[in-house]
Motif scaffolding. Structure first.
Motif, PDB file in Angstrom:
ATOM      1  N   GLN A 127       4.898  13.110  15.972  1.00 41.66           N
ATOM      2  CA  GLN A 127       5.004  13.690  14.632  1.00 41.66           C
ATOM      3  C   GLN A 127       3.990  13.121  13.658  1.00 41.66           C
ATOM      4  N   GLY A 128       3.793  11.822  13.658  1.00 39.43           N
ATOM      5  CA  GLY A 128       2.900  11.200  12.683  1.00 39.43           C
ATOM      6  C   GLY A 128       1.445  11.474  13.001  1.00 39.43           C
ATOM      7  N   ASN A 129       0.661  11.789  11.980  1.00 42.05           N
ATOM      8  CA  ASN A 129      -0.757  12.071  12.163  1.00 42.05           C
ATOM      9  C   ASN A 129      -1.555  11.041  11.359  1.00 42.05           C
ATOM     10  N   PRO A 130      -2.174  10.049  12.031  1.00 40.86           N
ATOM     11  CA  PRO A 130      -2.919   9.006  11.315  1.00 40.86           C
ATOM     12  C   PRO A 130      -4.051   9.546  10.438  1.00 40.86           C
ATOM     13  N   LYS A 131      -4.671  10.676  10.838  1.00 42.77           N
ATOM     14  CA  LYS A 131      -5.753  11.240  10.019  1.00 42.77           C
ATOM     15  C   LYS A 131      -5.228  11.708   8.667  1.00 42.77           C
ATOM     16  N   ILE A 132      -4.051  12.334   8.669  1.00 44.06           N
ATOM     17  CA  ILE A 132      -3.463  12.766   7.402  1.00 44.06           C
ATOM     18  C   ILE A 132      -3.086  11.550   6.566  1.00 44.06           C
ATOM     19  N   LEU A 133      -2.527  10.520   7.201  1.00 36.60           N
ATOM     20  CA  LEU A 133      -2.197   9.286   6.484  1.00 36.60           C
ATOM     21  C   LEU A 133      -3.456   8.671   5.875  1.00 36.60           C
ATOM     22  N   ASN A 134      -4.549   8.617   6.637  1.00 37.16           N
ATOM     23  CA  ASN A 134      -5.805   8.054   6.127  1.00 37.16           C
ATOM     24  C   ASN A 134      -6.323   8.830   4.924  1.00 37.16           C
ATOM     25  N   ARG A 135      -6.199  10.143   4.951  1.00 34.84           N
ATOM     26  CA  ARG A 135      -6.655  10.967   3.822  1.00 34.84           C
ATOM     27  C   ARG A 135      -5.774  10.747   2.595  1.00 34.84           C
ATOM     28  N   LEU A 136      -4.470  10.621   2.815  1.00 31.95           N
ATOM     29  CA  LEU A 136      -3.576  10.327   1.689  1.00 31.95           C
ATOM     30  C   LEU A 136      -3.901   8.959   1.103  1.00 31.95           C
ATOM     31  N   GLU A 137      -4.158   7.992   1.970  1.00 30.62           N
ATOM     32  CA  GLU A 137      -4.508   6.652   1.505  1.00 30.62           C
ATOM     33  C   GLU A 137      -5.803   6.681   0.696  1.00 30.62           C
ATOM     34  N   ALA A 138      -6.796   7.426   1.158  1.00 31.86           N
ATOM     35  CA  ALA A 138      -8.056   7.553   0.420  1.00 31.86           C
ATOM     36  C   ALA A 138      -7.823   8.173  -0.953  1.00 31.86           C
ATOM     37  N   LEU A 139      -6.933   9.144  -1.021  1.00 24.04           N
ATOM     38  CA  LEU A 139      -6.600   9.778  -2.299  1.00 24.04           C
ATOM     39  C   LEU A 139      -5.919   8.780  -3.240  1.00 24.04           C
ATOM     40  N   MET A 140      -5.037   7.960  -2.692  1.00 19.82           N
ATOM     41  CA  MET A 140      -4.361   6.930  -3.496  1.00 19.82           C
ATOM     42  C   MET A 140      -5.383   5.948  -4.060  1.00 19.82           C
ATOM     43  N   ILE A 141      -6.320   5.526  -3.229  1.00 19.65           N
ATOM     44  CA  ILE A 141      -7.353   4.588  -3.664  1.00 19.65           C
ATOM     45  C   ILE A 141      -8.231   5.238  -4.728  1.00 19.65           C
ATOM     46  N   GLN A 142      -8.649   6.469  -4.486  1.00 20.05           N
ATOM     47  CA  GLN A 142      -9.497   7.203  -5.427  1.00 20.05           C
ATOM     48  C   GLN A 142      -8.831   7.329  -6.799  1.00 20.05           C
ATOM     49  N   LYS A 143      -7.524   7.538  -6.806  1.00 23.32           N
ATOM     50  CA  LYS A 143      -6.804   7.740  -8.063  1.00 23.32           C
ATOM     51  C   LYS A 143      -6.187   6.443  -8.598  1.00 23.32           C
ATOM     52  N   ASN A 144      -6.510   5.314  -7.942  1.00 26.42           N
ATOM     53  CA  ASN A 144      -6.030   3.998  -8.372  1.00 26.42           C
ATOM     54  C   ASN A 144      -4.502   3.952  -8.473  1.00 26.42           C
ATOM     55  N   ILE A 145      -3.842   4.424  -7.410  1.00 23.92           N
ATOM     56  CA  ILE A 145      -2.386   4.503  -7.369  1.00 23.92           C
ATOM     57  C   ILE A 145      -1.839   3.376  -6.492  1.00 23.92           C
ATOM     58  N   SER A 146      -0.781   2.742  -6.963  1.00 22.45           N
ATOM     59  CA  SER A 146      -0.111   1.684  -6.211  1.00 22.45           C
ATOM     60  C   SER A 146       0.687   2.302  -5.070  1.00 22.45           C
ATOM     61  N   TYR A 147       0.454   1.834  -3.837  1.00 15.33           N
ATOM     62  CA  TYR A 147       1.135   2.392  -2.671  1.00 15.33           C
ATOM     63  C   TYR A 147       1.247   1.330  -1.593  1.00 15.33           C
ATOM     64  N   PHE A 148       2.081   1.601  -0.621  1.00 18.30           N
ATOM     65  CA  PHE A 148       2.118   0.800   0.599  1.00 18.30           C
ATOM     66  C   PHE A 148       2.427   1.746   1.744  1.00 18.30           C
ATOM     67  N   ILE A 149       2.134   1.291   2.963  1.00 18.13           N
ATOM     68  CA  ILE A 149       2.345   2.097   4.159  1.00 18.13           C
ATOM     69  C   ILE A 149       3.397   1.417   5.022  1.00 18.13           C
ATOM     70  N   THR A 150       4.289   2.221   5.566  1.00 15.08           N
ATOM     71  CA  THR A 150       5.264   1.718   6.526  1.00 15.08           C
ATOM     72  C   THR A 150       5.352   2.681   7.707  1.00 15.08           C
ATOM     73  N   LEU A 151       5.661   2.151   8.862  1.00 17.54           N
ATOM     74  CA  LEU A 151       5.864   2.958  10.062  1.00 17.54           C
ATOM     75  C   LEU A 151       7.356   3.004  10.343  1.00 17.54           C
ATOM     76  N   ILE A 152       7.880   4.200  10.503  1.00 15.46           N
ATOM     77  CA  ILE A 152       9.311   4.368  10.757  1.00 15.46           C
ATOM     78  C   ILE A 152       9.478   5.414  11.850  1.00 15.46           C
ATOM     79  N   SER A 153      10.362   5.121  12.813  1.00 18.28           N
ATOM     80  CA  SER A 153      10.582   6.096  13.888  1.00 18.28           C
ATOM     81  C   SER A 153      11.464   7.239  13.413  1.00 18.28           C
ATOM     82  N   GLU A 154      12.639   6.927  12.903  1.00 18.28           N
ATOM     83  CA  GLU A 154      13.522   7.972  12.405  1.00 18.28           C
ATOM     84  C   GLU A 154      13.754   7.744  10.912  1.00 18.28           C
ATOM     85  N   ILE A 155      13.220   8.642  10.117  1.00 16.22           N
ATOM     86  CA  ILE A 155      13.296   8.536   8.658  1.00 16.22           C
ATOM     87  C   ILE A 155      14.679   9.005   8.209  1.00 16.22           C
TER      88      ILE A 155
END
Length: 127
Positions: free
Chosen positions: A16-44
């Motif tokens: 289910q998880g797509n690292p490319k989409i996560l990387n693009r979201l992370e780049a957007l967060m950095i570009q917009k100077n937004i506070s975020y963190f990443i976590t890996l979860i099997s069942e949300i």
């Protein structure tokens, strides 16, 4: 109120998880100077996410149906990558809700949509 802290979830359940989409979201967060963190979860689940404090909004990179069908059961908003990119004003809302797990996909900004099926010459003559 503006969202201050974003939690990005990469689903580790199956494929289910797509690292490319996560990387693009992370780049957007950095570009917009937004506070975020990443976590890996099997069942949300609402229970698992309630263990995290100080998160204003979640973005789950997994199954979009989780946000669509079950999002209202979470205390904190749970967005799909598409909804997050709209909320971050990187793209505008689309007439057709794009699902990012469809087997035939094409990149569209930070989300994915269906590719138009190529028609055979026989099919073209029937149109």
């Amino acid at each position: 109120a503006r969202v201050k802290n974003w939690g990005l979830i990469l689903s580790t359940l199956g494929r289910q998880g797509n690292p490319k989409i996560l990387n693009r979201l992370e780049a957007l967060m950095i570009q917009k100077n937004i506070s975020y963190f990443i976590t890996l979860i099997s069942e949300i689940s609402p229970n698992r996410l309630s263990c995290f404090e100080g998160v204003d909004v979640w973005v789950q990179v997994g199954c979009p149906r989780l946000s669509i069908d079950w999002g209202s059961t979470y205390e904190t908003p749970l967005l799909s990558p598409y909804e997050a990119t709209v909320a971050l004003e990187a793209i505008s809302w689309q007439d057709e809700y794009p699902m990012d797990f469809i087997p035939r996909v094409v990149e569209y900004g930070l989300i994915t949509t269906r590719l138009p099926r190529k028609r055979s010459k026989e099919e073209e003559s029937c149109v």
